[in-house]
Structures are given as structure tokens and as C-alpha cells.
Design a protein around this motif. Structure first.
Motif: not given
Length: 328
Positions: A258-271, A319-320
Motif C-alpha cells: 500500500v503506497a501513498d504520497e503523503g508527508a512520509g514517516i521519519p526514520d526515527t518513527e518507523k519502528k 510511504s510504502i
């Protein structure tokens, strides 16, 4: 509410301060007793040597024995003191981590209660307003149908929220019995996508789903997984941006993306985003709807199906989410 939070923070600060004070007090007491015992040991050595007669033939041997006894006592005090200090520090570390975890869980639960209250009140208020409008006014068929469709959408929102809360509690408690079967994940994913297209006619949902891909899984849980991922993508991307739902089979694995074109997720928040109740930001400043259960449920469902879920950055933005399951 603000006053309660203020006193709660003050209480936690006071408890933390007292805990640190007790820790330093215990360590200081341990150091004090070590110095006292070592001083006493040195004094006993001096006393024993002073009691010896220098003209005795065994004087040197007795001095060496007294010195040996002093060293053994010192080693004993150092060893015992080190073990006690290590146990104290390890215990303090466990207490600190447990307290920190409890404070974090308490904060997340508080955010969850605020979010779920809002999530429940909004569809109830909309449904009530629609029904009151239909009762009090004579509406045309088109207007009546629009209100009924809107009411049904809000009822579906309530149903999804209740399912998320109920299934999350059952999975965590181990009370949910998975009834796995050979499942057409292609048809399931397409059905969830069609439902989202009906509920969000102003949004663009693009599907790339080959037919007849099968997995060994639980239908309700996998529906929740796909639905939560799509809902998450729709919430965190602009209304004029498309959301992509893809399905592919790679060897013995099935990959759902599932892919979107939003603001994305910071690397520190991915987990962190897969943690129960966790949401980026604070509840007071967050504008998007949600309870912090959706992605937690996705990870739990994927894990219970012996699969995995991961997130990476989309290009140029967004994000994907990729769910990997075992093919049937």
C-alpha cells in the motif's frame, strides 16, 4: 483535565526524585560501610602487629600472617561490596525501565482514550443529526438517499473501530482462535478496495491485483489488515493524491503493498508506529483521526500469519507499507 495532568506530572516527578535520592543514599551507605570496615581491618592489623614481640624467632612469620589476613579481609570487603553495588545498579536499572515504560504506556492510553472518545462521538453525532433531519423535514428522494448513505458510512466507521478494539484485545490476550483456510487474497483485497472506493468517492485508489492468489489465513483478520492499511494511507495523504494497492507473488511469498504520497514517516518513527496506541505527535496537535491501533493490529495480524510488515519511503514522497505472507 489540564489540572489533573499537572498534578499527575508533579506526582511522577516527585516519585522519580525520591527514587533517585534513595538510590544515591544506598550507594553512599554502601561506600561508607566499606570505608569503615576497611579502616577497622587496618586497625586490627596494626593492633596484631603491635602485640607481637620483635625478639621472637617467629615474629616475621606472624607479621606475614597478619598481613595476609588483612589482605583477605580487604578482598572479601571489595568482592561483597562490588556484588551488592552491581545488584543495586541492576535493580535500579530494571525499576527505572519499568517506571519509564509504565509512564509511556499510561500516556499512550490517555491519548488513546481521548482519540477513541472523539472517534466514537463524531459518527454518533453525524448519525443522530441525519436521522433527526429525516424525521423533521420532508426531503426529496435524492437528499434522503444521500443522508442514508452518509449514515451508513458512519455506522461502518463505528463497526471498524469496534472491530479494531475487540480484535486487538483478543489477540493480545491470546483469546482469538484463528480459523485458517485457503483464502483468495486477490478477491479479498479487491473487495476491501472496492468498499473504500464506495466510501471515499472523491479519492483515487489504484489497484494492481492479479487474480487467484491464495494464502493460508483468517478472512476477518486479513480484511482488517488491508482495510487498516488503506485507511491509514487515505488519512495521511492529500485528497488529490492517489493511493496504490498492489499484490504480487514472489516464489512462495505473497507481497501486499500500500503506497501513498503523503508527508512520509521519519526514520526515527518507523519502528515505533507499530507499537500499540502510538501515534506521531500529540493528541492535542494531531488533526488526523485515529486511535493508534490500526498499524499495531496490522503487525500483530501479519506476525500471527507467520508473515511480516515493513515500511519504507516512497519516491518522491510518502510511504510504502509491505506485508509479506506465505502463499498457500
Amino acid at each position: 483535565m489540564g489540572l489533573v495532568q499537572y498534578f499527575r506530572k508533579k506526582h511522577l516527578s516527585f516519585v522519580t526524585l525520591v527514587s533517585w535520592f534513595l538510590l544515591f543514599y544506598i550507594i553512599a551507605a554502601l561506600v561508607f560501610w566499606f570505608i569503615s570496615l576497611e579502616t577497622q581491618n587496618q586497625q586490627m592489623y596494626v593492633y596484631r602487629v603491635s602485640e607481637l614481640k620483635r625478639d621472637e624467632p617467629t615474629y616475621y612469620n606472624k607479621v606475614m600472617e597478619a598481613e595476609k589476613a588483612r589482605r583477605l579481609k580487604s578482598i572479601q570487603y571489595i568482592g561483597e561490596g562490588s556484588i551488592f553495588l552491581l545488584l543495586i545498579l541492576v535493580g535500579a536499572g530494571f525499576v527505572y525501565r519499568a517506571t519509564k515504560r509504565q509512564i509511556m504506556v499510561s500516556h499512550q492510553q490517555q491519548n488513546f482514550m481521548m482519540a477513541v472518545t472523539h472517534e466514537l462521538k463524531t459518527p454518533i453525532a453525524v448519525t443522530r443529526l441525519n436521522l433527526e433531519t429525516m424525521l423533521k423535514r420532508k426531503l426529496e428522494d435524492a437528499q434522503r438517499e444521500k443522508l442514508l448513505r452518509n449514515t451508513l458510512q458512519e455506522a461502518n466507521r463505528l463497526n471498524e473501530l469496534c472491530n479494531n478494539i475487540l480484535v486487538s484485545a483478543q489477540l493480545e490476550a491470546g483469546a482469538y482462535r484463528l480459523e485458517r483456510q485457503e483464502l483468495d487474497i486477490s478477491a479479498l483485497a479487491q473487495a476491501v478496495a472496492d468498499d473504500c472506493i464506495t466510501r471515499y468517492p472523491q479519492r483515487t485508489i489504484v489497484t494492481t491485483i492479479p487474480s487467484e492468489i491464495y494464502v493460508d489465513g483468517e478472512q476477518l483478520l486479513l480484511q482488517l489488515l488491508v482495510s487498516n492499511l488503506l485507511e491509514n494511507a487515505l488519512k495521511y495523504s492529500a485528497k488529490d493524491k492517489p493511493v496504490l494497492l498492489g499484490l504480487a507473488i514472489e516464489g512462495k511469498q505473497v507481497k501486499l503493498t500500500v503506497a501513498d504520497e503523503g508527508a512520509g514517516i521519519p526514520d526515527t518513527e518507523k519502528k515505533k508506529i507499530f507499537t500499540k496506541f502510538y501515534r506521531i505527535g500529540s493528541e492535542s496537535t494531531r488533526s488526523t483521526k485515529g486511535t493508534g491501533l490500526g498499524l499495531y493490529l496490522c503487525k500483530k495480524i501479519a506476525t500471527d500469519h507467520k508473515g511480516s510488515i515493513a515500511v519504507k519511503d516512497n519516491t518522491p514522497q510518502g510511504s510504502i507499507f509491505t506485508v509479506t505472507l506465505q502463499s498457500a
